[in-house]
Design a protein around this motif. Structure first.
Motif, mmCIF file in Angstrom:
data_model
loop_
_atom_site.group_PDB
_atom_site.id
_atom_site.type_symbol
_atom_site.label_atom_id
_atom_site.label_comp_id
_atom_site.label_asym_id
_atom_site.label_seq_id
_atom_site.Cartn_x
_atom_site.Cartn_y
_atom_site.Cartn_z
ATOM 1 N N THR A 218 0.826 -1.200 0.000
ATOM 2 C CA THR A 218 0.000 0.000 0.000
ATOM 3 C C THR A 218 0.857 1.245 0.000
ATOM 4 O O THR A 218 1.976 1.253 0.538
ATOM 5 C CB THR A 218 -0.935 0.025 1.229
ATOM 6 O OG1 THR A 218 -1.782 1.167 1.157
ATOM 7 C CG2 THR A 218 -0.144 0.057 2.529
ATOM 8 N N ASP A 219 0.340 2.290 -0.636
ATOM 9 C CA ASP A 219 1.011 3.584 -0.577
ATOM 10 C C ASP A 219 0.316 4.518 0.405
ATOM 11 O O ASP A 219 0.678 5.688 0.528
ATOM 12 C CB ASP A 219 1.065 4.221 -1.964
ATOM 13 C CG ASP A 219 -0.316 4.379 -2.607
ATOM 14 O OD1 ASP A 219 -1.315 3.925 -1.984
ATOM 15 O OD2 ASP A 219 -0.401 4.928 -3.715
ATOM 16 N N LYS A 220 -0.701 3.984 1.125
ATOM 17 C CA LYS A 220 -1.402 4.758 2.140
ATOM 18 C C LYS A 220 -0.686 4.651 3.476
ATOM 19 O O LYS A 220 0.110 3.735 3.707
ATOM 20 C CB LYS A 220 -2.841 4.258 2.298
ATOM 21 C CG LYS A 220 -3.717 4.458 1.070
ATOM 22 C CD LYS A 220 -5.137 3.971 1.353
ATOM 23 C CE LYS A 220 -6.059 4.228 0.187
ATOM 24 N NZ LYS A 220 -7.446 3.782 0.471
ATOM 25 N N SER A 221 -0.998 5.561 4.361
ATOM 26 C CA SER A 221 -0.503 5.453 5.728
ATOM 27 C C SER A 221 -1.132 4.246 6.406
ATOM 28 O O SER A 221 -2.288 3.898 6.132
ATOM 29 C CB SER A 221 -0.834 6.722 6.519
ATOM 30 O OG SER A 221 -0.193 7.848 5.961
ATOM 31 N N VAL A 222 -0.395 3.605 7.291
ATOM 32 C CA VAL A 222 -0.886 2.475 8.077
ATOM 33 C C VAL A 222 -1.022 2.946 9.520
ATOM 34 O O VAL A 222 -0.124 3.622 10.047
ATOM 35 C CB VAL A 222 0.068 1.271 7.968
ATOM 36 C CG1 VAL A 222 -0.411 0.131 8.863
ATOM 37 C CG2 VAL A 222 0.183 0.806 6.514
ATOM 38 N N TYR A 223 -2.136 2.571 10.158
ATOM 39 C CA TYR A 223 -2.391 3.060 11.510
ATOM 40 C C TYR A 223 -2.570 1.907 12.499
ATOM 41 O O TYR A 223 -3.077 0.837 12.151
ATOM 42 C CB TYR A 223 -3.661 3.921 11.548
ATOM 43 C CG TYR A 223 -3.574 5.164 10.697
ATOM 44 C CD1 TYR A 223 -2.797 6.247 11.091
ATOM 45 C CD2 TYR A 223 -4.285 5.255 9.496
ATOM 46 C CE1 TYR A 223 -2.716 7.394 10.311
ATOM 47 C CE2 TYR A 223 -4.211 6.400 8.714
ATOM 48 C CZ TYR A 223 -3.420 7.460 9.123
ATOM 49 O OH TYR A 223 -3.340 8.585 8.349
#
Length: 453
Positions: free
Chosen positions: A74-79
């Motif tokens: 993924t290129d999204k932030s991981v939380y």
């Protein structure tokens, strides 16, 4: 025979364990440097191999949940979101953990964030938990000052930032998707799934939602290893469990035992038995949302499989103990009123079902019970259980149906005589020896001698 252990609770008697100095002096922050030198995929596999299961209620394997997250694709932030919205009646384990040993949680968060390639963690804490929140904020400030949190922690190149977010007193926000909506600033209501939070959680990004106790186990697994962790508890539920015991016992409180310990062992060793003159009648193994068990079940192991086989759920291991002086009807009614109040109102079975169940109970307790009420209670519960948007519907039905299963004679006495059996307290959980309620009968009592069903 099991014996109590002290792992997560090992620093509870250390006066300054909540400070960075006290935590480090007792062995804290030794797992973090080791974890930072480990590949994130290897850390995730370690947690999976250890068999750590969620301590927030469902008992889902933590490593498997983490494995669902596309952290490498993924290129999204991981939380990482830590669920500290401890609102289940009878549960208070996370409160004490945050008050007495907050750095243990923070070390677990830092390790977990590295494993998940996440740079941002949120602790969603119950709004009423002001003192635990203060302890957490003080510990976070210390951790930032000494570079256990922040940018480039301990010179590793890993960034981990933690934010504490206070809820506003909504029980439903303990449900992970309602929690995420609340964290985003919306009304706390459960989301339709799929997508699951692991794929599209906070801000539509991959998100791990884990309980406080779950994350607090991570440093111990990293430091002491998989084999050590699996040496505790049972084969399918390794490790220890913080058991919250409340009710009619001599020493209520939080006690740490290996998974699989029995209620009898915990009552005798940790709680020093029931209150004088009281005998165990029924108990809720996982807080008010789980089906009741009876004195015949006190040798059932407190682990996920054993409790499920007995017909209930381990949940958070919030054991509410009630004696022969407590009415199962009053207990079920009190919990029903709680869930009626806490329903978010999103779905019809939960919103309407809890209201009508409360009305039936109030009429019965006022002396106007009818034989068909037993069938009505059961049928309404059947139409709630498994049909609500989230598990709150199941929580409404479980104590009612289990009380009907085990204490039907108490219901029948109430219907036939217009009052509870002699010797029962007028309110569930009351410790003082009160006389039978003299509440006036508001309805004519039907005398049909043949119970329906």
């Amino acid at each position: 025979m099991s014996e109590p252990v002290a792992v997560l609770s090992s620093r509870y008697d250390v006066e300054d364990a909540h400070t960075l100095e006290g935590y480090k002096r007792t062995g804290g922050y030794t797992a973090l440097p080791q974890a930072l030198e480990t590949d994130p995929a290897e850390l995730r596999q370690t947690v999976k191999d250890a068999g750590l299961r969620g301590r927030g209620g469902a008992g889902f394997p933590t490593g498997v949940k983490w494995g669902f997250m596309p952290v490498d694709q993924t290129d999204k932030s991981v939380y990482l979101v830590v669920n500290a919205d401890e609102s289940e009646p009878g549960t208070f384990k996370d409160r004490e953990l945050m008050e007495r040993d907050p750095h243990q949680l923070l070390e677990g968060i830092a390790i977990s964030c590295h494993a998940l390639k996440s740079e941002r963690a949120f602790i969603y804490i119950r709004g009423e938990y002001l003192f635990p929140g203060m302890r957490l904020e003080e510990a976070i400030a210390e951790a930032y000052r000494h570079n256990y949190l922040g940018d480039d922690i301990l010179g590793s190149g890993v960034n981990v930032h933690v934010t504490v977010h206070y809820g506003a007193g909504a029980y439903i926000c303990g449900e992970e998707t309602a929690l995420l909506d609340s964290l985003e600033g919306r009304r706390g209501q459960p989301r339709l799934r799929p997508p699951f939070p692991a794929a599209a959680g906070l801000y539509a990004s991959p998100t791990a939602v884990n309980n406080v106790e779950t994350i607090a186990n991570v440093p111990w697994i990293v430091e002491r290893g998989v084999d050590w962790f699996k040496s505790l508890g049972t084969e399918k539920a390794p490790g220890t469990k913080l058991v919250c015991v409340s009710g009619e016992v001599n020493r209520p409180g939080n006690y740490e035992w290996p998974m699989g310990a029995t209620l009898r062992e915990i009552l005798e060793v940790s709680c020093e038995g029931m209150l004088e003159g009281r005998e165990l009648k029924f108990w809720a193994p996982g807080g008010s949302s789980t089906p009741l068990l009876t004195a015949d079940h006190q040798d059932v192991g407190l682990d996920f499989e054993s409790i499920a086989e007995a017909g209930s759920l381990l949940g958070t291991a919030a054991v509410v103990v009630c004696s022969h002086k407590t009415s199962a009807i009053q207990a079920a009614y009190n919990w029903t009123k709680f869930y009626e109040h806490e329903s978010c109102g999103k779905c019809t079975p939960c919103r309407e079902g809890a209201f009508w169940l409360s009305q039936v109970y109030e009429r019965m307790l006022a002396g106007g019970g009818r034989w068909q009420d037993l069938r009505i209670l059961d049928e309404v519960c059947d139409n709630i259980f498994g049909r609500a948007f989230c598990a709150l519907g199941d929580a409404i039905a479980s104590p009612i149906q289990s009380s009907l299963q085990y204490f039907r004679d108490e219901y029948e006495h109430l219907i036939e005589h217009g009052r509870l059996p002699d010797g029962l307290e007028p309110h569930a959980g009351v410790i003082a020896d009160n006389a039978q309620s003299s509440r006036p009968t508001a309805y004519a009592v039907p005398r049909d001698p043949t119970p329906a069903g």
